[in-house]
Design a protein around this motif. Sequence first.
Motif, PDB file in Angstrom:
ATOM      1  N   THR A 119       0.829  -1.205   0.000  1.00 34.17           N
ATOM      2  CA  THR A 119       0.000   0.000   0.000  1.00 34.17           C
ATOM      3  C   THR A 119       0.861   1.251   0.000  1.00 34.17           C
ATOM      4  N   ALA A 123       1.047   3.991  -2.856  1.00 32.50           N
ATOM      5  CA  ALA A 123       0.743   5.387  -2.558  1.00 32.50           C
ATOM      6  C   ALA A 123       1.903   6.283  -2.990  1.00 32.50           C
ATOM      7  N   ARG A 125       3.830   5.665  -5.404  1.00 35.28           N
ATOM      8  CA  ARG A 125       3.868   5.644  -6.861  1.00 35.28           C
ATOM      9  C   ARG A 125       3.196   6.882  -7.464  1.00 35.28           C
ATOM     10  N   HIS A 126       2.208   7.442  -6.746  1.00 35.07           N
ATOM     11  CA  HIS A 126       1.518   8.639  -7.242  1.00 35.07           C
ATOM     12  C   HIS A 126       2.475   9.812  -7.399  1.00 35.07           C
TER      13      HIS A 126
ATOM     14  N   VAL B 112      -4.641   7.457  -9.769  1.00 33.76           N
ATOM     15  CA  VAL B 112      -5.627   6.437  -9.393  1.00 33.76           C
ATOM     16  C   VAL B 112      -5.052   5.491  -8.351  1.00 33.76           C
ATOM     17  N   SER B 113      -5.769   5.359  -7.237  1.00 34.03           N
ATOM     18  CA  SER B 113      -5.445   4.359  -6.227  1.00 34.03           C
ATOM     19  C   SER B 113      -6.260   3.107  -6.506  1.00 34.03           C
ATOM     20  N   ALA B 117      -7.323   1.311   1.225  1.00 30.91           N
ATOM     21  CA  ALA B 117      -6.089   1.437   2.011  1.00 30.91           C
ATOM     22  C   ALA B 117      -5.068   2.299   1.270  1.00 30.91           C
ATOM     23  N   GLU B 118      -4.975   2.091  -0.019  1.00 38.00           N
ATOM     24  CA  GLU B 118      -3.998   2.856  -0.804  1.00 38.00           C
ATOM     25  C   GLU B 118      -4.419   4.326  -0.885  1.00 38.00           C
ATOM     26  N   GLU B 121      -3.676   5.914   2.451  1.00 40.71           N
ATOM     27  CA  GLU B 121      -2.235   6.129   2.608  1.00 40.71           C
ATOM     28  C   GLU B 121      -1.767   7.295   1.734  1.00 40.71           C
ATOM     29  N   TYR B 122      -2.317   7.366   0.528  1.00 43.67           N
ATOM     30  CA  TYR B 122      -1.962   8.466  -0.380  1.00 43.67           C
ATOM     31  C   TYR B 122      -2.308   9.813   0.250  1.00 43.67           C
ATOM     32  N   ARG B 125      -0.079  10.986   3.218  1.00 42.83           N
ATOM     33  CA  ARG B 125       1.363  11.184   2.996  1.00 42.83           C
ATOM     34  C   ARG B 125       1.785  12.630   2.764  1.00 42.83           C
ATOM     35  N   ARG B 129      -3.638  16.588  -0.572  1.00 38.08           N
ATOM     36  CA  ARG B 129      -4.169  15.401  -1.231  1.00 38.08           C
ATOM     37  C   ARG B 129      -5.595  15.085  -0.765  1.00 38.08           C
TER      38      ARG B 129
END
Lengths: 459, 147
Positions: A119, A123, A125-126, B112-113, B117-118, B121-122, B125, B129
């Motif tokens: 995960t 994340a 990777r964005h 795109v997640s 969960a992703e 997390e995005y 961070r 966002r």
Amino acid sequence: MPSAKSTARSLCGLAVLLLTCAASGPAHAAADADQVAQLQTRLEESLKAIDQLTARVRELEARMDAVQPGGTAAVAGAGGAPGAAPAAPTGAAPPATSAPGAAPEQRLTSLENEVAAITAANAARHEDMGLPLHGFADVGAGTRNPVNPNLHGAAVGSVDFYLTPQLGAHTRSLFELNFKIGTNGDLVTALERAQLGYQFGDAATVWLGRFHTPYGYYNTAFHHGQQISTALRRPGVVQFETTGGVLPAHAVGLWLQGSSRLDLGRVTYDAYVANAPRIVGGVLDSNNAGNAHGDALYGGNFGYLPGGSLDGLRFGVSAFGTKVQDDLVVRNLTRVNNYGVYAVYDTDRWENIAEYYWFDNKDLSGATGSHNSDMGFIQLAYRAGLWTPYARYEHSDLDQTDHYFSAQRFGNSYYRTALGVRYDLDWSSALKLEIAQTHVTDRNIDTYEEALMQYAIRF
Amino acid sequence: MRYASRKDSAWSVLRRAVLPLFAALTLANLPVASRAEDLYIICHPSVTLSPADLRDVFLGEKQFAGQVRLLPADNSAARATFLEKVLRMDYAKYLTAWTKKSFRDGVNPPTVSGSDAEALEYVRRAPGRCSYITSAPGPGVLVVATF
């Protein structure tokens, strides 16, 4: 307490049994001894079989432990005591039942850690998506080439790439490269847009470079994006400079744009200062490298989107002014003032667009005075699922005594009626058909019909 | 009496087995149904947005919240619900809207997640966002709106 009657009955039964055994005993003694011996042998064989089975079970458990490490300790302990006879597995049973309870927890924790790592990696990777490359392409066929009337049949439209590198929180960029086939069949490449901008916020972005001149709506909304435009081709009145247009579709300079949401909708604005175009070989040139005489093209666009129950509606005004010089033997300099109004109604069902432009030009080098011209179009389209039929009417009435139009190859007046249909093959490709009738109303007066087909994609 | 006894027995079975089973199934299904409809629009705590801004944010019309640059991300696991409830458009129209926006204004569409969960997390961070998920996010993010 047993009763006396039942006690007597039991004693009688016992007596009868003893008498019977005593009577038959001597006769069957030898046979009984044989039977007992046979039973003893079979009992010993059974015990051996049990021992073998026990050993086999241990062996299988040991193999299972090798496959499932979580359960190894307990069962290996059982298997690790070969001398311990059948009791050993029983003794090992308690740890064997508790181990599976602990092992899944370990596995679950491990799995959770693994998922968290994946995960986090996804994340992250964005943050580095590389440089996305997008574009449009179209090919077609027709009874008359829209640009060169002497040609017909199949034709390549254009391949258009655009890049939008993300450079930071406030720095923006946009590059567009276009490949198309010219009127003589040669490949023509053009750096359609090369813009670097600084975005102060939603309300203001300053661009420097070459951009699509923000007059009206159609020029900046669709431009080379044939797949995203409903109709098969641009209206003639807002065509590109090299394919029939009389407006400067591109400009090189400084462009300020922004938008702001208000209580009553959203407003958009554009203001720009750019190199004044010139007419070279009968075609408007945006002077990408700068101009010689220092004149400027300046203009603006103001739009309003009410939103709410009128969502999809947009209308606005635009204007530009400049001085344009041609390359004729006796050069002409014309003050060009253009004023436009537009309205768009773009919803799930409708895409209706109307634009109107009015020229108030003045001859600065000669004595022809002021000239007024006008042009416009209206397009109505109805989205019925995958099919979108549309109708369009275009009209231009350009003063041929105005050097700005007379010096341009495509500066004639005309009106055109077109009917067409767009069919969306999928979200990224569309097939379009159009029939049109055009009347050229000055210079070489003419009327002609066209049947055109186009296959347009985006990627 | 025997008939009445059978009737009592049937009622007893119904009362003891079927009704609790029905109740259990109902209770089990209710949270599932509500979970399927829940959608949490979340942003990094650095972002100040109102629910009325969300459409503009996810269509690229609003790119800043104060001085903070907004970086929306789609969540493919919840995108259908998001498009239906928040943007009220289908996926094809959404893609087209972004193609037009990107081509015209040079704005990149959301990344795109692949899961809640992703997406969570995005958002956690970095400032600016925003995304959307289908379960309550817990601490560390700001819930701008729930649908």
